[in-house]
Design a protein around this motif. Structure first.
Motif, PDB file in Angstrom:
ATOM      1  N   PRO A   1      44.212  46.363  46.706  1.00  0.00           N
ATOM      2  CA  PRO A   1      45.139  45.488  45.988  1.00  0.00           C
ATOM      3  C   PRO A   1      45.947  46.207  44.909  1.00  0.00           C
ATOM      4  CG  PRO A   1      42.887  45.130  45.241  1.00  0.00           C
ATOM      5  CD  PRO A   1      42.795  46.048  46.425  1.00  0.00           C
TER       6      PRO A   1
ATOM      7  N   ILE B   1      47.492  45.832  41.257  1.00  0.00           N
ATOM      8  CA  ILE B   1      47.325  45.150  39.971  1.00  0.00           C
ATOM      9  C   ILE B   1      48.474  45.653  39.097  1.00  0.00           C
ATOM     10  CG2 ILE B   1      45.820  45.026  37.921  1.00  0.00           C
ATOM     11  CD1 ILE B   1      43.492  45.826  40.020  1.00  0.00           C
TER      12      ILE B   1
ATOM     13  N   ASP C   1      46.573  39.961  38.104  1.00  0.00           N
ATOM     14  CA  ASP C   1      45.494  40.131  39.075  1.00  0.00           C
ATOM     15  C   ASP C   1      44.485  41.194  38.638  1.00  0.00           C
ATOM     16  OD1 ASP C   1      46.304  38.081  40.697  1.00  0.00           O
ATOM     17  OD2 ASP C   1      47.612  39.350  41.912  1.00  0.00           O
TER      18      ASP C   1
ATOM     19  N   LEU D   1      46.444  35.267  37.111  1.00  0.00           N
ATOM     20  CA  LEU D   1      45.983  35.379  38.498  1.00  0.00           C
ATOM     21  C   LEU D   1      47.082  34.851  39.411  1.00  0.00           C
ATOM     22  CD1 LEU D   1      42.328  34.097  37.943  1.00  0.00           C
ATOM     23  CD2 LEU D   1      43.136  36.480  38.032  1.00  0.00           C
ATOM     24  N   SER D   2      47.590  35.690  40.305  1.00  0.00           N
ATOM     25  CA  SER D   2      48.682  35.253  41.184  1.00  0.00           C
ATOM     26  C   SER D   2      48.218  34.121  42.083  1.00  0.00           C
ATOM     27  CB  SER D   2      49.211  36.424  42.023  1.00  0.00           C
ATOM     28  OG  SER D   2      48.258  36.815  42.997  1.00  0.00           O
TER      29      SER D   2
ATOM     30  N   ASP E   1      40.331  39.001  46.428  1.00  0.00           N
ATOM     31  CA  ASP E   1      40.822  40.352  46.130  1.00  0.00           C
ATOM     32  C   ASP E   1      41.759  40.370  44.926  1.00  0.00           C
ATOM     33  OD1 ASP E   1      42.351  38.856  48.069  1.00  0.00           O
ATOM     34  OD2 ASP E   1      43.574  40.616  48.438  1.00  0.00           O
ATOM     35  N   HIS E   2      41.950  39.208  44.301  1.00  0.00           N
ATOM     36  CA  HIS E   2      42.759  39.124  43.080  1.00  0.00           C
ATOM     37  C   HIS E   2      41.922  38.696  41.878  1.00  0.00           C
ATOM     38  CE1 HIS E   2      46.509  39.426  45.499  1.00  0.00           C
ATOM     39  NE2 HIS E   2      45.660  39.020  46.429  1.00  0.00           N
TER      40      HIS E   2
ATOM     41  N   GLU F   1      49.539  29.743  44.497  1.00  0.00           N
ATOM     42  CA  GLU F   1      50.266  31.020  44.405  1.00  0.00           C
ATOM     43  C   GLU F   1      51.370  30.905  43.354  1.00  0.00           C
ATOM     44  OE1 GLU F   1      49.852  34.002  46.625  1.00  0.00           O
ATOM     45  OE2 GLU F   1      50.974  34.744  44.906  1.00  0.00           O
TER      46      GLU F   1
ATOM     47  N   GLY G   1      52.682  38.357  44.054  1.00  0.00           N
ATOM     48  CA  GLY G   1      51.341  38.200  44.627  1.00  0.00           C
ATOM     49  C   GLY G   1      51.369  38.384  46.137  1.00  0.00           C
ATOM     50  N   ASP G   2      50.729  37.457  46.865  1.00  0.00           N
ATOM     51  CA  ASP G   2      50.638  37.587  48.327  1.00  0.00           C
ATOM     52  C   ASP G   2      51.691  36.763  49.070  1.00  0.00           C
ATOM     53  OD1 ASP G   2      48.559  39.305  48.053  1.00  0.00           O
ATOM     54  OD2 ASP G   2      47.038  38.007  48.952  1.00  0.00           O
TER      55      ASP G   2
ATOM     56  N   GLY H   1      51.379  41.902  45.968  1.00  0.00           N
ATOM     57  CA  GLY H   1      49.944  42.074  45.777  1.00  0.00           C
ATOM     58  C   GLY H   1      49.334  43.202  46.596  1.00  0.00           C
ATOM     59  N   HIS H   2      50.079  43.646  47.588  1.00  0.00           N
ATOM     60  CA  HIS H   2      49.641  44.761  48.437  1.00  0.00           C
ATOM     61  C   HIS H   2      50.893  45.519  48.894  1.00  0.00           C
ATOM     62  CE1 HIS H   2      45.679  42.710  49.010  1.00  0.00           C
ATOM     63  NE2 HIS H   2      46.426  41.624  48.950  1.00  0.00           N
TER      64      HIS H   2
END
Ligand SMILES: [Zn+2]
Length: 326
Positions: A48, A50, A65, A111-112, A117-118, A202, A216-217, A257-258
């Motif tokens: 992830p 951050i 995150d 926190l997204s 994983d966040h 989200e 985020g994701d 987020g990734h």
């Protein structure tokens, strides 16, 4: 993947000692105030992203995150706490110093969304720092539902304990959320946008002064965009439209987020939306079909693999009915 500079950036030196400790994280500078902290060797293979923004005027670090909690099967990694990394590990891109020397700056953690994983690193901060999350769907992130919705239950791992302050759409993040006399006068200059779709909770951060969007994701490139069964492609398309409008014609960059960090925001957003519309209009074909968490899921992969998707087939069917019929 690891070159010498990366090793240096993720190395910890004890005060007065010469014994470097390897960390589960590595930090690189993204903007004059923001570092990308990548948890690079987690056992879940999430790797992830951050984001850590220094706001010196407020003596605060804004963290988006908290990663996978340092869980790794690499025995040479000794620093597995994100907070210990931030406070003690030298970062080459930060003039060779830790991002928060000795923990002198306070933290504000966002926190997204609540996927494991966040949030697995959040307990490092939960006792003395505000933890912010989206107010869009309070029941989705309630303590009763968090084990299921974080996916911790499905992975048979302990759900972290924290109390989030749920913030509304267009909330400007502050340095202080203390009670009973909250002081909302110290703006950190970053605005929360509710962007449901990947999950109901989200959110996106918009740092207007640096024209940086942290999503985020909601989207990223080169790895599958994944919707859990609690997601909605219909809401995702609405959120994508809102983000495309938010960045307008500006030179904004997008951080995810990734995988994707610092890429042109408008291009990534519009290209990802176009891929999703190709999925809905059946210009893309199903690559595979399999069962996940009790539902039939489908996989789509764009030619060239920039965008790909895994989600319950039901989400595609519902979106076809609602979006294409509209
Ligand atoms: Zn997620």
């Amino acid at each position: 993947m690891e070159d010498d500079s990366v090793e240096k950036a993720s190395t910890h030196r004890q005060p007065g000692g010469h014994c470097p400790k390897k960390a589960a994280f590595r930090a690189t500078r993204l903007t004059p105030t923001v570092f990308l902290v990548n948890e690079h060797s987690d056992i879940y293979d999430e790797r992830p992203f951050i984001y850590v923004k220094t706001i010196s005027s407020a003596n605060a670090l804004l963290i988006l995150d908290t990663g996978c909690g340092g869980a790794t099967d690499k025995p040479d990694i000794k620093v597995t706490s994100l907070r210990e990394f931030l406070e003690t590990c030298d970062v080459e891109d930060n003039e060779g110093k830790p991002l928060n020397v000795g923990g002198k700056m306070q933290y504000v953690v966002v926190l997204s969304h609540c996927h494991y994983d966040h949030i697995l690193g959040v307990e490092d901060f939960a006792l003395d720092s505000p933890i912010l999350a989206s107010q869009h769907s309070p029941s989705f992130v309630s303590p009763d539902h968090l084990p299921e919705h974080s996916l911790c239950h499905a992975l048979h791992i302990k759900t972290p304990k924290y109390t989030a302050t749920l913030v509304p759409h267009l909330h400007t993040i502050q340095a202080d959320y203390s009670t009973p006399t909250p002081n909302y006068s110290t703006s950190l200059g970053v605005v929360v946008h509710h962007t449901p779709g990947h999950t109901p909770d989200e959110l996106t951060l918009w740092d207007e002064s640096e024209r940086m969007l942290y999503v985020g994701d909601t989207v990223y490139e080169w790895e599958h965009i994944i919707f859990p069964k609690e997601g909605s492609i219909v809401q995702w398309l609405q959120s994508m439209d809102a983000l495309i409008e938010l960045v307008g014609t500006s030179e904004a960059r997008i951080c995810c987020g990734h995988v994707t960090a610092g890429r042109p925001a408008k291009d990534v957003l519009t290209a990802a939306k176009a891929f999703m519309m190709d999925v809905l209009s059946e210009k893309e074909n199903v690559r595979s079909r399999f069962e996940k968490r009790g539902e039939v899921s489908v996989e789509y992969v764009q030619a060239g693999s920039r965008f790909s998707l895994i989600c319950p087939e039901r989400l595609v069917v519902v979106a076809r009915q609602k979006v294409l019929a509209a």
